[in-house]
Motif scaffolding. Structure first.
Motif, PDB file in Angstrom:
ATOM      1  N   UNK A 194       0.802  -1.211   0.000  1.00  0.00           N
ATOM      2  CA  UNK A 194       0.000   0.000   0.000  1.00  0.00           C
ATOM      3  C   UNK A 194       0.837   1.264   0.000  1.00  0.00           C
ATOM      4  N   UNK A 195       1.931   1.264   0.776  1.00  0.00           N
ATOM      5  CA  UNK A 195       2.806   2.437   0.834  1.00  0.00           C
ATOM      6  C   UNK A 195       3.508   2.684  -0.486  1.00  0.00           C
ATOM      7  N   UNK A 196       3.575   1.660  -1.313  1.00  0.00           N
ATOM      8  CA  UNK A 196       4.170   1.801  -2.643  1.00  0.00           C
ATOM      9  C   UNK A 196       3.111   2.026  -3.716  1.00  0.00           C
ATOM     10  N   UNK A 197       1.875   2.292  -3.266  1.00  0.00           N
ATOM     11  CA  UNK A 197       0.803   2.604  -4.200  1.00  0.00           C
ATOM     12  C   UNK A 197       0.221   1.395  -4.907  1.00  0.00           C
ATOM     13  N   UNK A 198       0.490   0.189  -4.379  1.00  0.00           N
ATOM     14  CA  UNK A 198       0.040  -1.024  -5.058  1.00  0.00           C
ATOM     15  C   UNK A 198      -0.979  -1.784  -4.215  1.00  0.00           C
ATOM     16  N   UNK A 199      -1.904  -2.421  -4.898  1.00  0.00           N
ATOM     17  CA  UNK A 199      -2.928  -3.257  -4.263  1.00  0.00           C
ATOM     18  C   UNK A 199      -2.534  -4.714  -4.477  1.00  0.00           C
ATOM     19  N   UNK A 200      -2.195  -5.449  -3.414  1.00  0.00           N
ATOM     20  CA  UNK A 200      -1.758  -6.833  -3.598  1.00  0.00           C
ATOM     21  C   UNK A 200      -2.926  -7.762  -3.902  1.00  0.00           C
ATOM     22  N   UNK A 201      -2.614  -8.828  -4.613  1.00  0.00           N
ATOM     23  CA  UNK A 201      -3.599  -9.888  -4.779  1.00  0.00           C
ATOM     24  C   UNK A 201      -3.313 -10.957  -3.736  1.00  0.00           C
ATOM     25  N   UNK A 202      -4.216 -11.906  -3.605  1.00  0.00           N
ATOM     26  CA  UNK A 202      -4.052 -12.942  -2.594  1.00  0.00           C
ATOM     27  C   UNK A 202      -4.617 -14.264  -3.058  1.00  0.00           C
ATOM     28  N   UNK A 203      -4.068 -15.336  -2.513  1.00  0.00           N
ATOM     29  CA  UNK A 203      -4.501 -16.670  -2.899  1.00  0.00           C
ATOM     30  C   UNK A 203      -4.421 -17.612  -1.695  1.00  0.00           C
ATOM     31  N   UNK A 204      -5.410 -18.442  -1.555  1.00  0.00           N
ATOM     32  CA  UNK A 204      -5.394 -19.487  -0.534  1.00  0.00           C
ATOM     33  C   UNK A 204      -5.488 -20.832  -1.233  1.00  0.00           C
ATOM     34  N   UNK A 205      -4.525 -21.705  -0.958  1.00  0.00           N
ATOM     35  CA  UNK A 205      -4.485 -23.039  -1.560  1.00  0.00           C
ATOM     36  C   UNK A 205      -4.772 -24.051  -0.457  1.00  0.00           C
ATOM     37  N   UNK A 206      -5.841 -24.817  -0.602  1.00  0.00           N
ATOM     38  CA  UNK A 206      -6.264 -25.764   0.433  1.00  0.00           C
ATOM     39  C   UNK A 206      -6.288 -27.174  -0.139  1.00  0.00           C
ATOM     40  N   UNK A 207      -5.615 -28.080   0.561  1.00  0.00           N
ATOM     41  CA  UNK A 207      -5.568 -29.489   0.158  1.00  0.00           C
ATOM     42  C   UNK A 207      -6.079 -30.308   1.330  1.00  0.00           C
ATOM     43  N   UNK A 208      -7.059 -31.167   1.087  1.00  0.00           N
ATOM     44  CA  UNK A 208      -7.616 -31.953   2.187  1.00  0.00           C
ATOM     45  C   UNK A 208      -8.013 -33.338   1.709  1.00  0.00           C
ATOM     46  N   UNK A 209      -8.256 -34.218   2.658  1.00  0.00           N
ATOM     47  CA  UNK A 209      -8.699 -35.578   2.350  1.00  0.00           C
ATOM     48  C   UNK A 209      -9.469 -36.116   3.540  1.00  0.00           C
TER      49      UNK A 209
END
Length: 225
Positions: free
Chosen positions: A175-190
């Motif tokens: 944010x301080x660099x003027x950028x909006x980050x993206x995000x990802x959640x990777x879920x593995x289950x059984x």
């Protein structure tokens, strides 16, 4: 200090603070700087010893109601894979191109109990891959006789996080660099009553999946290792 002068100084300070906040307000999405994200294309339907099971016999748990998912995430992917021994893995990936306070990723240890699951254990760990070590979170949930061990990790921008403080600091840095980050959640289950075996197989699955990805997308999913 006279009231008029004090009020004028307060007004100047308020206007200066507003101008500063506006000047550092992030405006550029980093998602626009890299290759386009299409989860359905990025993640192969077959890799290593795993192939997608077209007719899912395992009920996958939806992390949120559909309207909430549509608001928070840009894309989601849910698939069930099976290996040559008949073992099934459930893969869920949620991607959002705007990872700010109003668009925060929702975590399995919150979503599962909200749907009636019992959270029996949570611990931090490492997923050792050919490209490096990914810090992950492992949780154990249950619903009746169903035990579901889960391995997941979160990526903000180009970094993987286990803790909320590190994640928040990264968002502030962007944010301080003027950028909006993206995000990802990777879920593995059984669904597996043998928790240790489940985590071992999930690690094998993650390794084979990451190895099958194109380098640019692999770095996006494993935190640019």
């Amino acid at each position: 200090m006279k009231p008029l002068l004090r009020n004028c100084l307060l007004l100047v300070l308020m206007l200066s603070a507003s101008a500063l906040a506006l000047s550092i307000r992030p405006t550029q999405k980093i998602a626009a700087l890299g290759p386009a994200i299409d989860l359905g294309t990025i993640i192969p339907r077959e890799f290593g010893d795993w192939r997608e099971e077209q007719h899912n016999f395992v009920q996958m748990v939806d992390p949120q109601q559909k309207e909430v998912i549509d608001r928070i995430y840009t894309q989601t992917l849910s698939r069930t894979y099976v290996n040559s021994k008949g073992y099934r893995i459930m893969l869920a990936i949620a991607y959002g191109d705007d990872q700010r306070d109003s668009m925060q990723i929702h975590y399995p240890e919150v979503c599962y109990p909200a749907q009636g699951f019992l959270l029996k254990n949570k611990e931090k760990g490492d997923l050792i891959t050919e490209g490096g070590i990914i810090p992950v979170v492992r949780i154990l949930t249950s619903l009746g006789q169903r035990d579901e061990p889960i391995t997941y990790w979160t990526v903000v921008g180009d970094t993987v996080f286990q803790g909320g403080l590190q994640k928040k600091l990264a968002e502030m840095r962007y944010g301080l660099n003027g950028k909006i980050p993206d995000g990802m959640l990777i879920r593995i289950s059984s669904i597996d009553s043998d928790t240790e075996e489940a985590y071992e197989i999930q690690a094998n699955f993650a390794n084979q999946m990451l190895a099958a990805l194109a380098p640019g997308y692999r770095h996006k999913i494993n935190g640019n290792l």
